[in-house]
Design a protein around this motif. Sequence first.
Motif, PDB file in Angstrom:
ATOM      1  N   ASN A 149       0.215  -9.631  28.484  1.00  0.00           N
ATOM      2  CA  ASN A 149       0.167  -7.965  28.257  1.00  0.00           C
ATOM      3  C   ASN A 149      -0.768  -7.302  28.296  1.00  0.00           C
ATOM      4  OD1 ASN A 149       0.724  -5.565  26.069  1.00  0.00           O
ATOM      5  ND2 ASN A 149       2.738  -6.106  27.110  1.00  0.00           N
ATOM      6  N   LEU A 150      -2.056  -8.034  27.928  1.00  0.00           N
ATOM      7  CA  LEU A 150      -3.360  -7.156  27.648  1.00  0.00           C
ATOM      8  C   LEU A 150      -3.881  -7.153  29.311  1.00  0.00           C
ATOM      9  CD1 LEU A 150      -5.015  -8.574  24.449  1.00  0.00           C
ATOM     10  CD2 LEU A 150      -3.984  -6.439  24.884  1.00  0.00           C
ATOM     11  N   VAL A 151      -3.877  -8.461  29.948  1.00  0.00           N
ATOM     12  CA  VAL A 151      -4.508  -8.532  31.326  1.00  0.00           C
ATOM     13  C   VAL A 151      -3.512  -7.525  32.184  1.00  0.00           C
ATOM     14  CG1 VAL A 151      -4.706  -9.812  33.361  1.00  0.00           C
ATOM     15  CG2 VAL A 151      -5.146 -10.855  30.917  1.00  0.00           C
ATOM     16  N   ARG A 152      -2.261  -7.564  31.982  1.00  0.00           N
ATOM     17  CA  ARG A 152      -1.651  -6.519  32.868  1.00  0.00           C
ATOM     18  C   ARG A 152      -1.838  -5.045  32.696  1.00  0.00           C
ATOM     19  NH1 ARG A 152       3.111  -8.119  35.670  1.00  0.00           N
ATOM     20  NH2 ARG A 152       4.289  -6.208  35.254  1.00  0.00           N
ATOM     21  N   TYR A 153      -2.060  -4.633  31.421  1.00  0.00           N
ATOM     22  CA  TYR A 153      -2.514  -3.168  30.933  1.00  0.00           C
ATOM     23  C   TYR A 153      -3.748  -3.163  31.408  1.00  0.00           C
ATOM     24  CZ  TYR A 153      -3.746   0.612  27.804  1.00  0.00           C
ATOM     25  OH  TYR A 153      -4.230   1.722  27.649  1.00  0.00           O
ATOM     26  N   ALA A 154      -4.712  -4.031  31.355  1.00  0.00           N
ATOM     27  CA  ALA A 154      -6.261  -3.676  31.919  1.00  0.00           C
ATOM     28  C   ALA A 154      -6.227  -3.528  33.344  1.00  0.00           C
ATOM     29  CB  ALA A 154      -6.863  -4.937  31.469  1.00  0.00           C
ATOM     30  N   ILE A 155      -5.303  -3.990  33.998  1.00  0.00           N
ATOM     31  CA  ILE A 155      -5.438  -3.972  35.379  1.00  0.00           C
ATOM     32  C   ILE A 155      -4.920  -2.581  35.913  1.00  0.00           C
ATOM     33  CG2 ILE A 155      -4.102  -4.405  37.723  1.00  0.00           C
ATOM     34  CD1 ILE A 155      -3.832  -7.123  36.792  1.00  0.00           C
ATOM     35  N   THR A 156      -4.122  -1.919  35.135  1.00  0.00           N
ATOM     36  CA  THR A 156      -3.704  -0.429  35.388  1.00  0.00           C
ATOM     37  C   THR A 156      -4.891   0.602  34.969  1.00  0.00           C
ATOM     38  OG1 THR A 156      -2.951  -0.227  33.180  1.00  0.00           O
ATOM     39  CG2 THR A 156      -1.463  -0.937  34.883  1.00  0.00           C
TER      40      THR A 156
ATOM     41  N   ASN B 223      -8.172  -0.405  35.669  1.00  0.00           N
ATOM     42  CA  ASN B 223      -9.084  -0.836  36.562  1.00  0.00           C
ATOM     43  C   ASN B 223     -10.380  -1.662  35.843  1.00  0.00           C
ATOM     44  OD1 ASN B 223      -8.062   0.887  38.430  1.00  0.00           O
ATOM     45  ND2 ASN B 223      -9.444   2.795  37.722  1.00  0.00           N
ATOM     46  N   ILE B 224      -9.696  -2.493  34.871  1.00  0.00           N
ATOM     47  CA  ILE B 224     -10.399  -3.488  34.195  1.00  0.00           C
ATOM     48  C   ILE B 224     -10.207  -4.699  34.534  1.00  0.00           C
ATOM     49  CG2 ILE B 224     -11.253  -4.164  31.766  1.00  0.00           C
ATOM     50  CD1 ILE B 224     -10.337  -1.425  30.590  1.00  0.00           C
ATOM     51  N   PHE B 225     -11.069  -5.439  35.199  1.00  0.00           N
ATOM     52  CA  PHE B 225     -11.205  -6.752  35.545  1.00  0.00           C
ATOM     53  C   PHE B 225     -11.185  -7.890  34.413  1.00  0.00           C
ATOM     54  CE2 PHE B 225     -12.463 -10.629  37.413  1.00  0.00           C
ATOM     55  CZ  PHE B 225     -11.766 -10.807  38.727  1.00  0.00           C
ATOM     56  N   LEU B 226     -10.159  -8.535  34.035  1.00  0.00           N
ATOM     57  CA  LEU B 226     -10.392  -9.319  32.770  1.00  0.00           C
ATOM     58  C   LEU B 226     -10.235 -10.796  33.327  1.00  0.00           C
ATOM     59  CD1 LEU B 226      -8.314  -7.925  29.958  1.00  0.00           C
ATOM     60  CD2 LEU B 226     -10.864  -7.943  30.088  1.00  0.00           C
ATOM     61  N   ARG B 227     -11.025 -11.618  32.686  1.00  0.00           N
ATOM     62  CA  ARG B 227     -10.969 -13.048  33.144  1.00  0.00           C
ATOM     63  C   ARG B 227     -10.943 -13.802  31.800  1.00  0.00           C
ATOM     64  NH1 ARG B 227     -15.313 -14.533  37.423  1.00  0.00           N
ATOM     65  NH2 ARG B 227     -16.758 -13.458  35.724  1.00  0.00           N
ATOM     66  N   GLY B 228     -10.287 -14.976  31.503  1.00  0.00           N
ATOM     67  CA  GLY B 228     -10.032 -15.290  30.232  1.00  0.00           C
ATOM     68  C   GLY B 228      -9.886 -16.902  30.218  1.00  0.00           C
ATOM     69  N   CYS B 229      -9.743 -17.615  28.873  1.00  0.00           N
ATOM     70  CA  CYS B 229      -9.678 -19.067  28.910  1.00  0.00           C
ATOM     71  C   CYS B 229      -8.855 -18.938  27.466  1.00  0.00           C
ATOM     72  CB  CYS B 229     -10.843 -19.805  28.894  1.00  0.00           C
ATOM     73  SG  CYS B 229     -10.522 -21.564  28.651  1.00  0.00           S
ATOM     74  N   ILE B 230      -7.577 -19.907  27.309  1.00  0.00           N
ATOM     75  CA  ILE B 230      -7.171 -20.431  26.047  1.00  0.00           C
ATOM     76  C   ILE B 230      -7.871 -21.863  25.806  1.00  0.00           C
ATOM     77  CG2 ILE B 230      -5.151 -20.662  24.921  1.00  0.00           C
ATOM     78  CD1 ILE B 230      -3.654 -18.889  26.712  1.00  0.00           C
ATOM     79  N   SER B 231      -8.301 -21.755  24.692  1.00  0.00           N
ATOM     80  CA  SER B 231      -8.633 -23.308  24.233  1.00  0.00           C
ATOM     81  C   SER B 231      -8.209 -23.488  22.601  1.00  0.00           C
ATOM     82  CB  SER B 231     -10.263 -23.367  24.050  1.00  0.00           C
ATOM     83  OG  SER B 231     -10.724 -23.293  25.491  1.00  0.00           O
ATOM     84  N   MET B 232      -8.211 -24.669  22.223  1.00  0.00           N
ATOM     85  CA  MET B 232      -7.760 -24.858  20.890  1.00  0.00           C
ATOM     86  C   MET B 232      -8.747 -25.598  20.275  1.00  0.00           C
ATOM     87  SD  MET B 232      -5.174 -28.023  20.965  1.00  0.00           S
ATOM     88  CE  MET B 232      -5.951 -28.769  19.764  1.00  0.00           C
ATOM     89  N   GLY B 233      -8.932 -25.723  18.822  1.00  0.00           N
ATOM     90  CA  GLY B 233      -9.773 -26.448  18.400  1.00  0.00           C
ATOM     91  C   GLY B 233     -10.265 -25.950  16.843  1.00  0.00           C
TER      92      GLY B 233
ATOM     93  N   ASN C 104       5.137  -2.150  34.317  1.00  0.00           N
ATOM     94  CA  ASN C 104       5.895  -1.697  35.221  1.00  0.00           C
ATOM     95  C   ASN C 104       5.191  -2.460  36.536  1.00  0.00           C
ATOM     96  OD1 ASN C 104       7.036  -0.470  37.884  1.00  0.00           O
ATOM     97  ND2 ASN C 104       8.484  -0.206  36.315  1.00  0.00           N
ATOM     98  N   ASP C 105       5.983  -3.472  37.112  1.00  0.00           N
ATOM     99  CA  ASP C 105       5.542  -4.124  38.482  1.00  0.00           C
ATOM    100  C   ASP C 105       5.054  -3.068  39.353  1.00  0.00           C
ATOM    101  OD1 ASP C 105       6.004  -6.663  37.105  1.00  0.00           O
ATOM    102  OD2 ASP C 105       7.977  -6.846  38.097  1.00  0.00           O
ATOM    103  N   LYS C 106       5.678  -2.007  39.557  1.00  0.00           N
ATOM    104  CA  LYS C 106       5.419  -1.092  40.771  1.00  0.00           C
ATOM    105  C   LYS C 106       3.870  -0.600  40.305  1.00  0.00           C
ATOM    106  CE  LYS C 106       6.302   1.207  44.454  1.00  0.00           C
ATOM    107  NZ  LYS C 106       6.012   0.442  45.715  1.00  0.00           N
ATOM    108  N   GLU C 107       3.813  -0.516  39.163  1.00  0.00           N
ATOM    109  CA  GLU C 107       2.522   0.174  38.877  1.00  0.00           C
ATOM    110  C   GLU C 107       1.233  -0.675  39.059  1.00  0.00           C
ATOM    111  OE1 GLU C 107       0.400   2.169  34.821  1.00  0.00           O
ATOM    112  OE2 GLU C 107       2.286   1.509  34.625  1.00  0.00           O
ATOM    113  N   LEU C 108       1.446  -1.984  38.861  1.00  0.00           N
ATOM    114  CA  LEU C 108       0.373  -3.066  39.283  1.00  0.00           C
ATOM    115  C   LEU C 108       0.143  -3.145  40.691  1.00  0.00           C
ATOM    116  CD1 LEU C 108       1.099  -6.221  36.911  1.00  0.00           C
ATOM    117  CD2 LEU C 108      -0.437  -4.290  36.554  1.00  0.00           C
ATOM    118  N   GLU C 109       1.450  -3.030  41.407  1.00  0.00           N
ATOM    119  CA  GLU C 109       1.316  -3.071  42.949  1.00  0.00           C
ATOM    120  C   GLU C 109       0.502  -2.010  43.606  1.00  0.00           C
ATOM    121  OE1 GLU C 109       4.279  -2.659  46.729  1.00  0.00           O
ATOM    122  OE2 GLU C 109       5.275  -3.607  44.801  1.00  0.00           O
TER     123      GLU C 109
END
Length: 219
Positions: A65-72, A74-84, A174-179
């Motif tokens: 949800n956060l990554v899709r919102y950021a795309i709208t 113009n924010i380029f997010l990269r991330g990683c999920i780790s545990m420990g 919305n998918d169209k907004e991303l497109e």
Amino acid sequence: MEENKRTLEQELSKGHYKTGIRTKDIFDNIQIFIPTDVPNTQYRDDTGGNSIWWTIQHSADLLINLVRYAITKNIFLRGCISMGHIKEFREVYYGKPVIENAQFAESLDMIGVIAAPSSTMVLRNKSYSSSPRFYYFIKYHMPINNPTRKRRKFFDRLTILNLTRKSGIFDNINDKELENKFQEQLLVHQNNVVVRRKWENTKSFIEYVPKITDENLFL
């Protein structure tokens, strides 16, 4: 992020999970820490409860949800999920997962979130049903920086967050907004090969997901 964090806290509380999500901003880096605890019988399978497995699923829902919102925006997010295990000292968090996150997030040549080896190990250790609601992670030949043969082989064993998944608890973009946003950014950066490639790679990934068959999905 704060709004969605509160929503997730409520969802975890309803499932009798441990709450207390922490967030930390360090320059252009956002850290999200979700504690684990023993859930109730709502989240159990034939082999018994696994709070870590379910916590990864919940964190995936939040991050998509956060990554899709950021795309709208113009924010380029990269991330990683780790545990420990994580330790906090003077409002700074330390631990192997933090180091792992930094290493893998920087390797991704697209918008998205990688499930690091520690998380992928947990995901592959379970035999859950093939319900589409679990399709948070996908096997994908993800584009990476410095793709040496050794690195390529290593990353092909990992999984990546399914950015096409719709959330059941958050307001969906919305998918169209991303497109439309992808088309806009490709035009804006048509003369910048490095930036344009990252948007192209992300667009290709999102278009790829609906075409794959169930056996190529990773749950």
